[in-house]
Design an enzyme around this catalytic site. Structure first.
Site, mmCIF file in Angstrom:
data_model
loop_
_atom_site.group_PDB
_atom_site.id
_atom_site.type_symbol
_atom_site.label_atom_id
_atom_site.label_comp_id
_atom_site.label_asym_id
_atom_site.label_seq_id
_atom_site.Cartn_x
_atom_site.Cartn_y
_atom_site.Cartn_z
ATOM 1 N N CYS A 180 -1.779 7.888 -6.693
ATOM 2 C CA CYS A 180 -1.327 7.651 -5.311
ATOM 3 C C CYS A 180 -2.313 8.175 -4.274
ATOM 4 C CB CYS A 180 0.040 8.279 -5.113
ATOM 5 S SG CYS A 180 1.171 7.828 -6.429
ATOM 6 N N HIS B 207 1.427 8.782 1.933
ATOM 7 C CA HIS B 207 1.872 8.063 0.733
ATOM 8 C C HIS B 207 3.387 7.963 0.763
ATOM 9 C CE1 HIS B 207 2.740 6.838 -3.219
ATOM 10 N NE2 HIS B 207 3.030 8.042 -3.693
ATOM 11 N N ASN C 26 8.048 3.415 -4.072
ATOM 12 C CA ASN C 26 6.744 4.056 -4.200
ATOM 13 C C ASN C 26 5.769 3.061 -4.838
ATOM 14 O OD1 ASN C 26 4.540 5.515 -5.097
ATOM 15 N ND2 ASN C 26 5.734 7.259 -5.830
#
Ligand code: ACO
Length: 331
Positions: free
Chosen positions: A115, A255, A285
């Site tokens: 990420c 993020h 996500n």
């Protein structure tokens, strides 16, 4: 010796999302969960997943076409793809994007920083431009978590989604440096807390290895603590390096893992939560892609105005994390 530093800027951004939407209520049909639990703990309401016609490459190509708007693919010198879930171990997704977009003069490679991939990629692109090696770089970021999720594990399957983003980073013609600073960090000691092991088999002539399935394993509590402790420090370090205050930052694009993580980071920094763009309720996500997807939508929605001072911050498996301070001022 030539010590000239070439400035760089983000010339275009884009996103590529799968068509299929999976709502929290859909997940109630396959695991013991409910919309209230997912929304309260994470902020997520729905996510997108690829179907059989879609691949990580096809999403990344879509995002890259949007980011390239008006730029001739022949002028791209390098394609970087940040991905931890490529369609193939080789060829790289970057090479597949290079082929599909006909960036025929470009070199191409993937990077794996989960990420944090977008922030890491931005630093690599900036460094190649700063040194004078390249002028135009396509940085794609894509992750297809749905193929690496155990859909019977309610602790992980509700949190992730698929998606792609892309940025075109170019040498700044007006000599103004818009990618002001990028800091990257890692702590491999805690790598086991968030992992997708690789499956495969040994040569039949040697003793077999017991390999696990390639599914996401996450120690949610440890990752939560890691994120809220490291990201504020990373952001402070990056803005200090640039010589600006947190108050001078117009917008924070973090993020998009969990709304509670983002709110906690805002509070720890003492920054108004309203300055943090959030779209994870729509996509879950999306790992390396989430920052560019969020940035693209923040621009589309007028949340980011031009010019603006932005902080982009990623954190995830590795463990890795990092922050970029960027002036958004497209021509
Ligand atoms: N639905 C209903 N109940 C659930 C679910 C679910 N989907 N998942 C877990 N539970 C249950 C657990 O079994 C547990 O039940 P118990 O008390 O009877 O044992 C209870 O809910 C609490 O579980 P916890 O795991 O302790 O829940 P927590 O409050 O820690 O929230 C969460 C879990 C949302 C994962 C949280 O730890 C978190 O946000 N961690 C960070 C995760 C993250 O953001 N990761 C991504 C960053 S890295 C990257 O992007 C790759």
């Amino acid at each position: 010796m030539n010590n000239k530093f070439f400035p760089s800027k983000i010339a275009g951004i884009g996103k590529g999302m799968p068509q299929t939407v999976i709502k929290n209520s859909d997940l109630e049909k396959i695991v013991d969960t409910n919309d209230e639990w997912i929304a309260t703990r994470s902020g997520i309401k729905e996510r997108r997943v690829v179907s059989s016609e879609e691949t990580g490459t096809s999403l990344a190509v879509k995002a890259s076409r949007e980011a390239l708007a008006g730029i001739n693919p022949e002028e791209i010198d390098l394609v970087i793809c940040a991905t931890s879930m490529p369609d193939n171990l080789y060829p790289s997704t970057a090479c597949e994007i290079q082929r599909e977009l006909k960036c025929s003069k470009a070199a191409a490679f993937d990077i794996t920083a989960a990420c944090s991939g977008l922030v890491y990629g931005l630093n690599i692109a900036r460094s190649f431009i700063a040194s004078g090696t390249y002028k135009n770089i396509l940085l794609a970021s894509v992750d297809v978590h749905s193929r690496f999720i155990n859909w019977e594990d309610r602790s992980t399957c509700v949190l992730f989604g698929d998606g792609a983003g892309a940025m075109v980073i170019t040498r700044s013609e007006d000599e103004q440096n818009d990618i002001l600073y990028v800091e990257m960090e890692a702590d491999g000691v805690k790598g086991e807390e968030l992992k997708i092991p690789l499956s495969g088999k040994n040569c039949p002539l040697v003793s077999p290895n017991t390999l696990k399935d390639s599914y996401v394993y996450m120690n949610g509590r440890e990752i939560y603590k890691f994120a809220v402790n490291t990201v504020p420090e990373s952001i402070k370090k990056a803005v200090n390096k640039v010589g600006v205050s947190l108050e001078e930052v117009d917008c924070f694009i973090l993020h998009q893992a969990n709304v509670r993580i983002i709110e906690s980071i805002a509070d720890r920094l003492g920054v108004d939560r309203e300055k943090f763009f959030i779209n994870l309720h729509k996509y879950g996500n999306t790992s390396a892609a989430s920052i560019v997807i969020a940035m693209t939508e923040a621009v589309e929605e007028g949340f980011i105005k031009s010019p603006s001072l932005l902080v982009l911050s990623g954190f995830g498996a590795g463990l890795t994390w990092g922050t970029a301070v960027v002036r958004w001022n497209p021509q």
